[in-house]
Design a protein around this motif. Structure first.
Motif, PDB file in Angstrom:
ATOM      1  N   THR A   8       0.844  -1.206   0.000  1.00  0.00           N
ATOM      2  CA  THR A   8       0.000   0.000   0.000  1.00  0.00           C
ATOM      3  C   THR A   8       0.872   1.247   0.000  1.00  0.00           C
ATOM      4  O   THR A   8       0.605   2.217  -0.726  1.00  0.00           O
ATOM      5  N   MET A   9       1.944   1.249   0.797  1.00  0.00           N
ATOM      6  CA  MET A   9       2.835   2.392   0.879  1.00  0.00           C
ATOM      7  C   MET A   9       3.505   2.643  -0.473  1.00  0.00           C
ATOM      8  O   MET A   9       3.639   3.785  -0.924  1.00  0.00           O
ATOM      9  N   CYS A  10       3.884   1.543  -1.141  1.00  0.00           N
ATOM     10  CA  CYS A  10       4.489   1.676  -2.466  1.00  0.00           C
ATOM     11  C   CYS A  10       3.502   2.288  -3.450  1.00  0.00           C
ATOM     12  O   CYS A  10       3.863   3.141  -4.265  1.00  0.00           O
ATOM     13  N   LYS A  11       2.254   1.844  -3.387  1.00  0.00           N
ATOM     14  CA  LYS A  11       1.210   2.379  -4.265  1.00  0.00           C
ATOM     15  C   LYS A  11       1.028   3.881  -4.011  1.00  0.00           C
ATOM     16  O   LYS A  11       0.935   4.679  -4.933  1.00  0.00           O
ATOM     17  N   VAL A  12       0.930   4.218  -2.707  1.00  0.00           N
ATOM     18  CA  VAL A  12       0.744   5.631  -2.337  1.00  0.00           C
ATOM     19  C   VAL A  12       1.939   6.459  -2.809  1.00  0.00           C
ATOM     20  O   VAL A  12       1.767   7.544  -3.374  1.00  0.00           O
ATOM     21  N   ARG A  13       3.151   5.933  -2.585  1.00  0.00           N
ATOM     22  CA  ARG A  13       4.342   6.653  -3.026  1.00  0.00           C
ATOM     23  C   ARG A  13       4.356   6.826  -4.537  1.00  0.00           C
ATOM     24  O   ARG A  13       4.708   7.873  -5.046  1.00  0.00           O
ATOM     25  N   GLY A  14       3.953   5.763  -5.233  1.00  0.00           N
ATOM     26  CA  GLY A  14       3.906   5.839  -6.699  1.00  0.00           C
ATOM     27  C   GLY A  14       2.908   6.890  -7.167  1.00  0.00           C
ATOM     28  O   GLY A  14       3.176   7.672  -8.073  1.00  0.00           O
ATOM     29  N   ALA A  15       1.744   6.886  -6.524  1.00  0.00           N
ATOM     30  CA  ALA A  15       0.721   7.875  -6.887  1.00  0.00           C
ATOM     31  C   ALA A  15       1.209   9.287  -6.584  1.00  0.00           C
ATOM     32  O   ALA A  15       1.006  10.219  -7.379  1.00  0.00           O
ATOM     33  N   TRP A  16       1.883   9.431  -5.433  1.00  0.00           N
ATOM     34  CA  TRP A  16       2.393  10.755  -5.055  1.00  0.00           C
ATOM     35  C   TRP A  16       3.455  11.215  -6.055  1.00  0.00           C
ATOM     36  O   TRP A  16       3.478  12.359  -6.470  1.00  0.00           O
ATOM     37  N   ARG A  17       4.316  10.266  -6.471  1.00  0.00           N
ATOM     38  CA  ARG A  17       5.363  10.607  -7.440  1.00  0.00           C
ATOM     39  C   ARG A  17       4.763  10.970  -8.787  1.00  0.00           C
ATOM     40  O   ARG A  17       5.217  11.913  -9.435  1.00  0.00           O
ATOM     41  N   MET A  18       3.710  10.254  -9.198  1.00  0.00           N
ATOM     42  CA  MET A  18       3.040  10.594 -10.452  1.00  0.00           C
ATOM     43  C   MET A  18       2.412  11.985 -10.375  1.00  0.00           C
ATOM     44  O   MET A  18       2.487  12.778 -11.323  1.00  0.00           O
ATOM     45  N   ALA A  19       1.805  12.264  -9.222  1.00  0.00           N
ATOM     46  CA  ALA A  19       1.201  13.584  -9.025  1.00  0.00           C
ATOM     47  C   ALA A  19       2.275  14.668  -9.061  1.00  0.00           C
ATOM     48  O   ALA A  19       2.082  15.738  -9.648  1.00  0.00           O
ATOM     49  N   TYR A  20       3.429  14.381  -8.460  1.00  0.00           N
ATOM     50  CA  TYR A  20       4.525  15.343  -8.441  1.00  0.00           C
ATOM     51  C   TYR A  20       5.048  15.590  -9.860  1.00  0.00           C
ATOM     52  O   TYR A  20       5.302  16.735 -10.256  1.00  0.00           O
ATOM     53  N   VAL A  21       5.175  14.512 -10.649  1.00  0.00           N
ATOM     54  CA  VAL A  21       5.620  14.639 -12.044  1.00  0.00           C
ATOM     55  C   VAL A  21       4.607  15.477 -12.833  1.00  0.00           C
ATOM     56  O   VAL A  21       4.985  16.365 -13.617  1.00  0.00           O
ATOM     57  N   ALA A  22       3.314  15.205 -12.620  1.00  0.00           N
ATOM     58  CA  ALA A  22       2.275  15.975 -13.313  1.00  0.00           C
ATOM     59  C   ALA A  22       2.358  17.451 -12.925  1.00  0.00           C
ATOM     60  O   ALA A  22       2.225  18.339 -13.782  1.00  0.00           O
ATOM     61  N   TRP A  23       2.597  17.714 -11.633  1.00  0.00           N
ATOM     62  CA  TRP A  23       2.706  19.108 -11.161  1.00  0.00           C
ATOM     63  C   TRP A  23       3.909  19.787 -11.801  1.00  0.00           C
ATOM     64  O   TRP A  23       3.828  20.932 -12.248  1.00  0.00           O
ATOM     65  N   CYS A  24       5.046  19.054 -11.891  1.00  0.00           N
ATOM     66  CA  CYS A  24       6.250  19.604 -12.528  1.00  0.00           C
ATOM     67  C   CYS A  24       6.000  19.902 -14.005  1.00  0.00           C
ATOM     68  O   CYS A  24       6.424  20.934 -14.518  1.00  0.00           O
ATOM     69  N   MET A  25       5.291  19.004 -14.668  1.00  0.00           N
ATOM     70  CA  MET A  25       4.974  19.230 -16.082  1.00  0.00           C
ATOM     71  C   MET A  25       4.070  20.458 -16.243  1.00  0.00           C
ATOM     72  O   MET A  25       4.270  21.269 -17.152  1.00  0.00           O
ATOM     73  N   ALA A  26       3.090  20.567 -15.340  1.00  0.00           N
ATOM     74  CA  ALA A  26       2.200  21.731 -15.390  1.00  0.00           C
ATOM     75  C   ALA A  26       2.992  23.018 -15.189  1.00  0.00           C
ATOM     76  O   ALA A  26       2.744  24.024 -15.857  1.00  0.00           O
ATOM     77  N   ARG A  27       3.958  22.963 -14.271  1.00  0.00           N
ATOM     78  CA  ARG A  27       4.810  24.153 -14.037  1.00  0.00           C
ATOM     79  C   ARG A  27       5.646  24.472 -15.267  1.00  0.00           C
ATOM     80  O   ARG A  27       5.842  25.634 -15.604  1.00  0.00           O
ATOM     81  N   MET A  28       6.137  23.452 -15.941  1.00  0.00           N
ATOM     82  CA  MET A  28       6.920  23.659 -17.154  1.00  0.00           C
ATOM     83  C   MET A  28       6.058  24.301 -18.236  1.00  0.00           C
ATOM     84  O   MET A  28       6.487  25.241 -18.908  1.00  0.00           O
TER      85      MET A  28
END
Length: 106
Positions: A12-32
């Motif tokens: 579950t922690m891995c899933k949550v971390r993965g989702a958080w990392r995907m969200a972070y990547v999406a946020w970085c792309m939005a900032r770009m």
């Protein structure tokens, strides 16, 4: 059982971390994307400013040209009036000469 619980928690922690990392990547792309948009906007503003400056220069040139034309027009009018005055003066002199000659003959 305990092992399954630990494994499930870790999964579950891995899933949550993965989702958080995907969200972070999406946020970085939005900032770009936002940064690219802002850069494009700045470039547009600079181009617009340059265009405005060209128009300002053109306006200043037109104003200067207008002043020059007014001065030249006034100068031309003055020269015409001066020429007319000289013609009248010349005619008066000629009349005087003719009158003197006629008077001398008479």
């Amino acid at each position: 059982g305990a092992w399954h619980m630990v494994h499930g928690a870790w999964y579950t922690m891995c899933k949550v971390r993965g989702a958080w990392r995907m969200a972070y990547v999406a946020w970085c792309m939005a900032r770009m994307v936002h940064g690219a948009w802002r850069m494009a906007y700045v470039a547009w503003c600079m181009a617009h400013g340059a265009w405005c400056m060209v128009h300002d220069v053109q306006g200043a040139w037109c104003m200067a040209h207008g002043v020059c034309c007014v001065v030249h027009g006034a100068h031309g009018a003055w020269r015409m009036a001066h020429g007319v005055w000289w013609m009248v003066h010349g005619l008066r002199c000629m009349v005087n000469v003719v009158w003197c000659m006629a008077h001398g003959v008479w």
